[in-house]
Design an enzyme around this catalytic site. Structure first.
Site, PDB file in Angstrom:
ATOM      1  N   HIS A 127      21.355   0.955  13.338  1.00 32.91           N
ATOM      2  CA  HIS A 127      20.871   2.322  13.171  1.00 32.91           C
ATOM      3  C   HIS A 127      19.374   2.406  13.433  1.00 32.91           C
ATOM      4  CE1 HIS A 127      20.295   0.553   9.084  1.00 32.91           C
ATOM      5  NE2 HIS A 127      19.140   1.196   9.164  1.00 32.91           N
ATOM      6  N   GLU A 129      19.743   6.857  10.422  1.00 26.26           N
ATOM      7  CA  GLU A 129      19.568   6.837   8.969  1.00 26.26           C
ATOM      8  C   GLU A 129      18.423   7.766   8.615  1.00 26.26           C
ATOM      9  OE1 GLU A 129      17.199   4.006   5.967  1.00 26.26           O
ATOM     10  OE2 GLU A 129      18.751   2.954   7.108  1.00 26.26           O
ATOM     11  N   HIS A 157      11.469   8.225  20.732  1.00 21.08           N
ATOM     12  CA  HIS A 157      12.476   9.266  20.571  1.00 21.08           C
ATOM     13  C   HIS A 157      13.856   8.651  20.378  1.00 21.08           C
ATOM     14  CE1 HIS A 157      12.473   8.487  24.967  1.00 21.08           C
ATOM     15  NE2 HIS A 157      13.785   8.591  24.824  1.00 21.08           N
ATOM     16  N   GLU A 210      15.902  13.133  22.813  1.00 18.79           N
ATOM     17  CA  GLU A 210      16.189  13.331  24.229  1.00 18.79           C
ATOM     18  C   GLU A 210      17.682  13.555  24.408  1.00 18.79           C
ATOM     19  OE1 GLU A 210      15.464  11.092  28.515  1.00 18.79           O
ATOM     20  OE2 GLU A 210      15.391   9.917  26.665  1.00 18.79           O
TER      21      GLU A 210
END
Length: 138
Positions: A5, A54, A72, A115
């Site tokens: 994550h 997360e 990003h 994005e």
């Protein structure tokens, strides 16, 4: 090695959860840690639950910078125009419109850049996106 994550800190859980849900993510689990005074919210795209975001909410208020050095998050999407239209109607600013039918950028309530990338080949140029200018930072 396996990707687990990406963690981003959030200041307003309700706004942040609503933002990521509009994006298409669902909460897959939540962990409250009373000793550490924080809650972790794990979100993922349907069918891709192994790749999670997360959201960390610290119970004691903190001021975070924009974290522009973070870069990003990026998501492959089925129809970039339809998603940008849905997000815009939900009040989310399209910072870098999908003028090329391939890529767009938005920002979370905590200024994390996201994005959006069109799956497959770029879509043909389409208004209002083709002539829409950038807004703010992305």
């Amino acid at each position: 090695m396996k990707y687990l994550h990406t963690m981003v800190r959030v200041t307003d859980v309700d706004k942040s959860i609503a933002f990521y849900k509009e994006l298409g993510l669902n909460e897959v689990r939540r962990i409250d840690n009373e000793k550490g005074r924080y809650t972790l919210y794990f979100l993922a795209a349907p069918g891709d639950e192994a790749a999670q975001v997360e959201l960390t909410f610290n119970w004691d208020p903190e001021v975070y910078g924009e974290g522009r050095n973070f870069g990003h998050l990026a998501y492959l999407v089925e129809d970039i125009y339809a998603l940008c239209d849905k997000l815009q109607k939900a009040g989310i600013t399209i910072n870098r419109p999908p003028r090329d039918g391939h890529m767009a950028f938005i920002r979370s309530p905590d200024n994390i850049s996201v994005e959006l990338i069109q799956a497959g080949d770029p879509l043909p140029a389409q208004e209002p996106w083709a002539s829409m200018p950038n807004t703010g930072k992305w």
